[in-house]
Enzyme design. Structure first.
Site, PDB file in Angstrom:
ATOM      1  N   ASN A 145     -10.415  -2.833  -6.649  1.00  0.00           N
ATOM      2  CA  ASN A 145      -9.583  -1.949  -7.467  1.00  0.00           C
ATOM      3  C   ASN A 145     -10.145  -1.736  -8.866  1.00  0.00           C
ATOM      4  O   ASN A 145      -9.766  -0.769  -9.546  1.00  0.00           O
ATOM      5  CB  ASN A 145      -8.158  -2.495  -7.579  1.00  0.00           C
ATOM      6  CG  ASN A 145      -7.352  -2.336  -6.307  1.00  0.00           C
ATOM      7  OD1 ASN A 145      -6.395  -3.065  -6.074  1.00  0.00           O
ATOM      8  ND2 ASN A 145      -7.736  -1.399  -5.448  1.00  0.00           N
ATOM      9  N   ASP A 162       0.828  -1.205   0.000  1.00  0.00           N
ATOM     10  CA  ASP A 162       0.000   0.000   0.000  1.00  0.00           C
ATOM     11  C   ASP A 162       0.866   1.261   0.000  1.00  0.00           C
ATOM     12  O   ASP A 162       1.949   1.279   0.589  1.00  0.00           O
ATOM     13  CB  ASP A 162      -0.896  -0.014   1.243  1.00  0.00           C
ATOM     14  CG  ASP A 162      -1.997   1.017   1.160  1.00  0.00           C
ATOM     15  OD1 ASP A 162      -2.349   1.441   0.044  1.00  0.00           O
ATOM     16  OD2 ASP A 162      -2.518   1.409   2.223  1.00  0.00           O
TER      17      ASP A 162
END
Length: 245
Positions: A68, A20
């Protein structure tokens, strides 16, 4: 960080990483989010090489979640192109280091070229046995568990198995990760302290490690630090310290 400090007899058998911070890393530099994704490739390479050198047997990288797909189309398209490019570039590294590539998730949702490149690299590396690197692509843990439940319900309905037969082993065998051990160490970069729908079943007894380092800046010393932190913890699996001793 000196990797000689690591106890090779107490390595996590399976490390999973939530990579991340690419977008924030790029924003800090006044760049588009894509710039962060492009620069995350070096962190991936160094993490794989370090884990392999240390003797870690399984490394799973959260590369693209089911959620996503909701990102801007340009970013998604670029991520898919980066995936194809990375697979082409890294196949030699995988083969030279005796590493097997694996993938989990709804792979049918990937663009055809990404699927093709992925399958080719997986086929070329299928006999490698030093370490398995698993890419979680179009992956969501709730979807994975739902699919397992549907498969088991269908087998019960068709009298293939009895409800009384269903135990943890049978559930494991119906997950994407059926050939992988449970996660021992989960690492998340960027300072966020959440799991984000990643391997919810498999991390039941994992040690969780959160670092403020943004993914493009993650290097071998950060991985070593995470493993040393893991080795300094007492893993009780529901027992007391006295029972373990």
């Amino acid at each position: 960080m000196n990797e000689n400090l690591i106890n090779k007899e107490n390595l996590p058998k399976h490390i999973a990483v939530i990579m991340d911070g690419n977008g924030r890393w790029a924003k800090q530099k006044g760049k588009l989010r894509i710039f962060g994704h492009e620069n995350g490739a070096k962190a991936v390479r160094e993490t794989i090489e370090t884990a392999a050198r240390l003797g870690v047997k399984n490394l799973t990288l959260y590369a693209f979640s089911t959620e996503n797909w909701n990102r801007p189309k340009l970013e998604v398209d670029t991520l898919m192109k980066l995936l194809v490019s990375a697979l082409k570039k890294e196949v030699k590294t995988l083969l030279d280091n005796n590493i097997r590539l694996n993938a989990i998730g709804n792979l049918d949702a990937l663009p055809e070229q990404a699927q093709q490149e992925l399958m080719e690299v997986m086929a070329k590396s299928k006999d490698n046995d030093h370490m398995t690197v698993t890419l979680a692509l179009s992956y969501g843990s709730r979807e994975e568990i739902k699919n397992a439940v549907v498969q088991l319900a269908t087998k019960v309905k068709n009298n293939i198995i009895s409800p009384d037969d269903i135990d943890e082993t049978i559930i494991n065998n119906h997950l994407y990760t059926h050939d992988l051990p449970d996660v021992d160490l989960l690492i998340r970069t960027s300072g966020e302290c959440r799991i984000s729908n990643f391997l919810l079943w498999q991390i039941a007894y994992a040690e969780l490690y959160f670092t403020d380092v943004l993914w493009p800046d993650f290097r071998k010393d950060h991985l070593i630090e995470a493993i040393l932190n893991y080795q300094n913890r007492e893993r009780r699996f529901g027992k007391t310290s006295e029972q373990l001793n």
